[in-house]
Design a protein around this motif. Structure first.
Motif, PDB file in Angstrom:
ATOM      1  N   ARG A  65       0.824  -1.208   0.000  1.00 19.37           N
ATOM      2  CA  ARG A  65       0.000   0.000   0.000  1.00 19.37           C
ATOM      3  C   ARG A  65       0.859   1.259   0.000  1.00 19.37           C
ATOM      4  O   ARG A  65       1.994   1.263   0.478  1.00 19.37           O
ATOM      5  CB  ARG A  65      -0.954  -0.001   1.191  1.00 19.37           C
ATOM      6  N   MET A  66       0.293   2.336  -0.524  1.00 20.88           N
ATOM      7  CA  MET A  66       1.037   3.587  -0.651  1.00 20.88           C
ATOM      8  C   MET A  66       1.621   4.061   0.681  1.00 20.88           C
ATOM      9  O   MET A  66       2.741   4.572   0.732  1.00 20.88           O
ATOM     10  CB  MET A  66       0.143   4.683  -1.234  1.00 20.88           C
ATOM     11  N   LEU A  96       3.286   7.408  -6.387  1.00 22.53           N
ATOM     12  CA  LEU A  96       3.950   7.226  -5.096  1.00 22.53           C
ATOM     13  C   LEU A  96       4.642   8.517  -4.660  1.00 22.53           C
ATOM     14  O   LEU A  96       4.596   8.885  -3.484  1.00 22.53           O
ATOM     15  CB  LEU A  96       4.953   6.076  -5.177  1.00 22.53           C
ATOM     16  N   SER A 187       1.288  -5.679  -6.475  1.00 21.22           N
ATOM     17  CA  SER A 187       1.476  -4.257  -6.734  1.00 21.22           C
ATOM     18  C   SER A 187       0.172  -3.634  -7.223  1.00 21.22           C
ATOM     19  O   SER A 187      -0.213  -2.532  -6.802  1.00 21.22           O
ATOM     20  CB  SER A 187       2.586  -4.045  -7.768  1.00 21.22           C
ATOM     21  N   MET A 191      -1.016  -0.952  -4.725  1.00 21.34           N
ATOM     22  CA  MET A 191      -0.617   0.387  -5.170  1.00 21.34           C
ATOM     23  C   MET A 191      -1.395   0.859  -6.384  1.00 21.34           C
ATOM     24  O   MET A 191      -1.063   1.886  -6.974  1.00 21.34           O
ATOM     25  CB  MET A 191       0.882   0.405  -5.507  1.00 21.34           C
ATOM     26  N   GLN A 196      -5.206   3.612  -4.094  1.00 22.79           N
ATOM     27  CA  GLN A 196      -4.494   4.732  -3.466  1.00 22.79           C
ATOM     28  C   GLN A 196      -5.456   5.866  -3.106  1.00 22.79           C
ATOM     29  O   GLN A 196      -6.554   5.965  -3.657  1.00 22.79           O
ATOM     30  CB  GLN A 196      -3.431   5.269  -4.427  1.00 22.79           C
TER      31      GLN A 196
END
Length: 268
Positions: A65-66, A96, A187, A191, A196
């Protein structure tokens, strides 16, 4: 280098003003190697993000996670003894970068976003994207990395890369094929754009100078960059001619010059 319990692959080149380089989905630190000769005045720090390249790919998607990835960047800067850094992020790496800047603004000097976004504006968009990314993650796990890369390379987003010289295209494909099913799938789950935070309503909080880069043939991300430019307090927007989504690959010399000039504006 171990960061918060994860083994990260980090490469460093040169001395001078630090510039942290964050690649996109299916990329790695290798993405930036052709640009190193253009940036010899900087201390370059290229990272394989979690689940990518030679960095570990843990089983739990929550670890991607971010919030976790941004905390890893903070740990990286602490490990390297860098208080404030310039950061360049491409696509996923740019998302990111933005999250890192929102949560840790005191660690930022200047920000460069290449073909990136602040996320999706509505919950409906986010939900639809999460469902699409979950389906893609399942496809990766079911069919393997090679089949996924074959699919990924045919996306309209990367159509302009078909004009690149064959050795360049072959290097990009090798880089993509080095990944693992678990790393890429998680991913997406941890992400992905639908997972996000959406930062659209908070862009004005960013006080650091921002450079927004898009390729003229990447119409979607040029629109996003223009919208971001309107909301950011201190930003520049440059649309690079004869380039698509991956400007640093399609126009490396021009891209490197633009980034270098922007970062040097902040040198004292």
């Amino acid at each position: 280098m171990e960061l918060n319990g994860i083994g990260y692959h980090v490469e460093q080149y040169g001395e001078g003003e630090p510039l942290l380089l964050l690649h996109g989905f299916t990329g790695s630190a290798d993405t930036w190697r052709p640009l190193i000769p253009f940036w010899q005045d900087f201390r370059l720090i290229a990272v394989d993000l979690i689940g990518h390249g030679r960095t570990e790919a843990p089983k739990s998607a929550d670890r991607y996670r971010m919030e976790q990835a941004a905390a890893d960047l903070t740990a990286l800067l602490d490990e390297l003894g860098i208080e404030k850094v310039n950061v360049l992020g491409y696509s996923m790496g740019g998302r990111l970068v933005l999250s890192f800047a929102m949560w840790h603004p005191h660690r930022i000097r200047r920000l460069v976003f290449e073909s990136s976004s602040p996320g999706l504006k509505t919950e409906a968009e986010r939900r639809a994207r999460r469902e699409a990314d979950e389906a893609l993650a399942h496809m990766i796990e079911r069919n393997g990395v090679r089949a996924f890369v074959d699919h990924w390379e045919q996306l309209p987003l990367f159509a302009t890369q078909k004009r690149l010289p064959e050795p360049v295209r072959a290097a990009i494909r090798r880089e993509r094929l080095r990944h693992t099913e678990q790393g890429l799938a998680n991913s997406l789950r941890g992400m992905g754009t639908g997972v996000q935070p959406s930062w659209w309503k908070r862009l004005r909080e960013i006080q650091a100078p921002v450079l927004l880069l898009c390729g003229e043939h990447d119409e979607k991300f040029c629109r996003i960059a223009a919208d971001m430019h309107e909301q950011l307090a201190n930003s520049e927007l440059i649309c690079v001619q004869e380039a698509g989504h991956a400007i640093h690959v399609e126009q490396p010399g021009i891209f490197a010059k633009i980034v270098s000039e922007f970062i040097k504006k902040g040198e004292v």
